[in-house]
Design an enzyme around this catalytic site. Structure first.
Site, PDB file in Angstrom:
ATOM      1  CG  ASP A  96      69.628  18.565 -66.742  1.00  0.00           C
ATOM      2  OD1 ASP A  96      70.287  17.509 -66.639  1.00  0.00           O
ATOM      3  OD2 ASP A  96      68.489  18.593 -67.232  1.00  0.00           O
ATOM      4  CG  ASP A 258      66.535  19.809 -72.433  1.00  0.00           C
ATOM      5  OD1 ASP A 258      66.096  18.688 -72.124  1.00  0.00           O
ATOM      6  OD2 ASP A 258      66.560  20.775 -71.639  1.00  0.00           O
TER       7      ASP A 258
END
Length: 443
Positions: A96, A258
Site C-alpha cells: 500500500d 493486515d
C-alpha cells in the site's frame, strides 16, 4: 481469511547474547538478522504487507536506509524479505502507499502510474491504489451527507487515483492484483466509494482509515459496504488495529486483513504483552516483566542526574532482578523472593522513589499482582515455539529490542494459530445473517 503481517523491518539478531546483553561485534543489521519466518522456521502469517511510505524516498522519510530502499527496488520485495525460498512461495506480498506517512499533505506524493510500476517491478502479489486518508467519521450520516470540505476532497482524490491506477495496471498487464482503496467519513460514504470502485472494475477492495475507529464503527462500515457490493467482491481491512477482536467480525466475509498488533503489543502495551492460547477460542495475555538497562534508561538516568539515586546502586538492583528471574527459571529461587527483587528495581521507575519509601503504593501493588500472575503461570514454559525454547524466561523480560521483538514474533505465531482456529469455527458454524446480507447485495 488471510492474516497479512505489516512489516517494518521487524527482524532480530539470532546470535544475541542474553546474559552479556549484546550482539556480536561483527554483526551487520539486516544481513545477519532474521525475519519472523526465518527465526521460527516457518511463516507465522499468510503474507507480508510493505508500505511505500515505510520504504521511503526523497519525498517521504521511511524506515529503510537509502541502501535498503535501493536494494528493495533492485531485487524485489520477495528476495528483500527473504521469502524467495520454495517453502514461502505461497505467501502473498501486499503493498500500500502508507497514507499515514503523508496525511498532512494536500495530496499524496505518489501518482497512480508510479505506484503501479512500483508494485509490478518489485513483484508484489497485491497492490492498493493511491489513497488519501480521511479521519472524519460520523456513523449517523446517511449516504453522502455531511463530510468536511477536506474529507470530500480526499474522497475525490482517492477515487480519481483508483481509476487511474486500475487503468495503468491493465495497460501494463501487471502481475499483481489491483485493490481499490475505500476512504470515507461515514458508513454511507464508504459504501458509495465501494460501489464506484466496483463499477470501475475492482473485485478486491481495501478499507482504509480504520485505525482510529472502534469495532462497532468498523462493523457499520462493513455492513454498509456488504449491502452495496456483489457477494463476489473481496474485502481487505488495512491496518486493522482491532486484531484481537477479529472473531466478532465473523459474518462480514473479510478475505484478508493486515496488522502489526500482535508484535507491537509486545512492547507498547502496558499489560498484555505475551500471548498464549486460552480456553475455547480465546487468547490469554500476560504482562512482561520490565527490567530496563540501568545505564541506558532515560527515566533512570534523569533520576541519577537529579541526585535521587546513585548509578552504582541502580546497576546493583538491576543485576539482582535479572539474576533472580533466571534463578527462578531454573527453580533455584522462590516466586516471592524473585518478585521482591523485581519490585525493588521497579520502584524508581514507577514511583521515582526507593522501594522502602513506596512499598505500599497502589501502583506497585497493581504491578506486583500482574507480575505474580506471570511468574506463577510461567507462560514461556507452556509454549514450544523456537523463540520460547531458546530464550526461556528472557522472552518475558521487557528489555531492549532483541527481547521485545522476539516476544512479538512469538505473539505472531500464537495469533496465526488463533486465526486458523477461528476459520475452522467459521467453516463448521457458518454465520446466520451473512447469507441474508449477501443475497440483498446481489439484488
Amino acid at each position: 481469511m488471510k492474516f497479512i503481517f505489516a512489516d517494518s523491518l521487524d527482524y532480530v539478531d539470532p546470535a544475541f547474547d542474553f546474559i552479556a546483553d549484546r550482539s556480536p561485534a561483527e554483526r551487520q543489521p539486516y544481513w545477519d538478522d532474521a525475519y519472523p519466518h526465518e527465526i521460527l522456521g516457518y511463516a507465522p502469517y499468510d503474507g507480508v504487507l510493505v508500505s511505500r511510505g515505510i520504504v521511503g524516498d526523497h519525498r517521504v522519510k521511511g524506515k529503510y536506509t537509502a541502501s535498503q530502499a535501493r536494494r528493495f527496488r533492485l531485487v524485489g520485495a520477495r528476495k528483500f524479505l527473504r521469502l524467495d525460498k520454495p517453502e514461502f512461495a505461497h505467501l502473498d506480498i501486499f503493498g500500500d502507499c502508507g497514507a499515514f506517512t503523508y496525511v498532512q499533505d494536500e495530496k499524496p506524493p505518489y501518482t497512480p502510474v508510479e505506484m503501479a510500476e512500483f508494485y509490478d517491478e518489485c513483484g508484489f502479489t497485491h497492490g492498493a491504489s493511491v489513497d488519501h486518508i480521511i479521519f472524519d467519521f460520523d456513523a449517523g450520516l446517511a449516504g453522502l451527507a455531511g463530510g468536511s470540505t477536506d474529507a470530500r476532497q480526499r474522497f475525490d482524490i482517492t477515487l480519481e487515483n483508483a481509476e487511474g491506477f486500475l487503468r495503468e495496471a491493465k495497460v501494463m498487464d501487471a502481475g499483481f492484483t489491483p485493490m481499490g482503496v475505500i476512504q470515507g467519513w461515514s458508513p454511507g460514504s464508504m459504501a458509495e466509494a465501494a460501489r464506484r470502485l466496483v463499477a470501475m472494475g475492482y473485485d478486491y477492495l481495501a478499507l482504509g482509515g480504520m485505525v482510529p475507529l472502534k469495532s462497532p464503527e468498523i462493523k457499520l462500515c462493513l455492513e454498509a459496504i456488504r449491502d452495496t457490493v456483489p457477494a463476489s467482491t473481496r474485502l481487505h481491512i488495512l491496518g486493522f488495529a482491532k486484531a484481537d477482536d477479529i472473531d466478532s467480525f465473523h459474518g462480514y466475509d473479510i478475505s484478508s486483513f493486515d496488522t502489526t498488533s500482535p508484535l507491537i503489543r509486545a512492547f507498547k502495551d502496558a499489560k498484555q504483552n505475551y500471548y498464549l492460547p486460552g480456553d475455547g477460542l480465546a487468547l490469554r495475555y500476560f504482562t512482561s516483566i520490565r527490567v530496563p538497562q540501568a545505564i541506558e534508561n532515560p527515566k533512570l538516568q534523569r533520576a541519577v542526574k537529579k541526585g535521587m539515586f546513585r548509578a552504582e546502586e541502580l546497576v546493583r538492583l538491576e543485576a539482582l532482578a535479572l539474576g533472580s528471574l533466571r534463578a527462578f527459571d531454573r527453580d533455584e529461587a522462590g516466586l516471592e523472593e524473585t518478585l521482591h527483587h523485581v519490585l525493588v528495581y521497579s520502584a524508581p521507575l514507577v514511583e521515582e522513589k526507593p522501594y522502602e519509601d513506596c512499598a505500599a503504593s497502589p501502583s506497585l501493588a497493581r504491578l506486583a499482582e500482574r507480575y505474580r500472575t506471570t511468574l506463577a503461570e510461567r507462560p514461556w514454559k507452556q509454549c514450544s515455539c523456537k523463540i520460547c525454547r531458546d530464550a526461556a524466561i528472557d522472552v518475558i523480560i521487557f528489555r531492549g529490542s532483541n527481547r521485545n521483538k522476539r516476544r512479538g514474533i512469538h505473539n505472531l505465531a500464537v495469533y496465526q494459530d488463533h486465526i486458523e482456529r477461528l476459520d475452522l469455527k467459521r467453516a463448521v458454524e457458518p454465520s446466520d445473517d451473512l447469507p441474508r446480507r449477501l443475497c440483498a447485495a446481489e439484488q
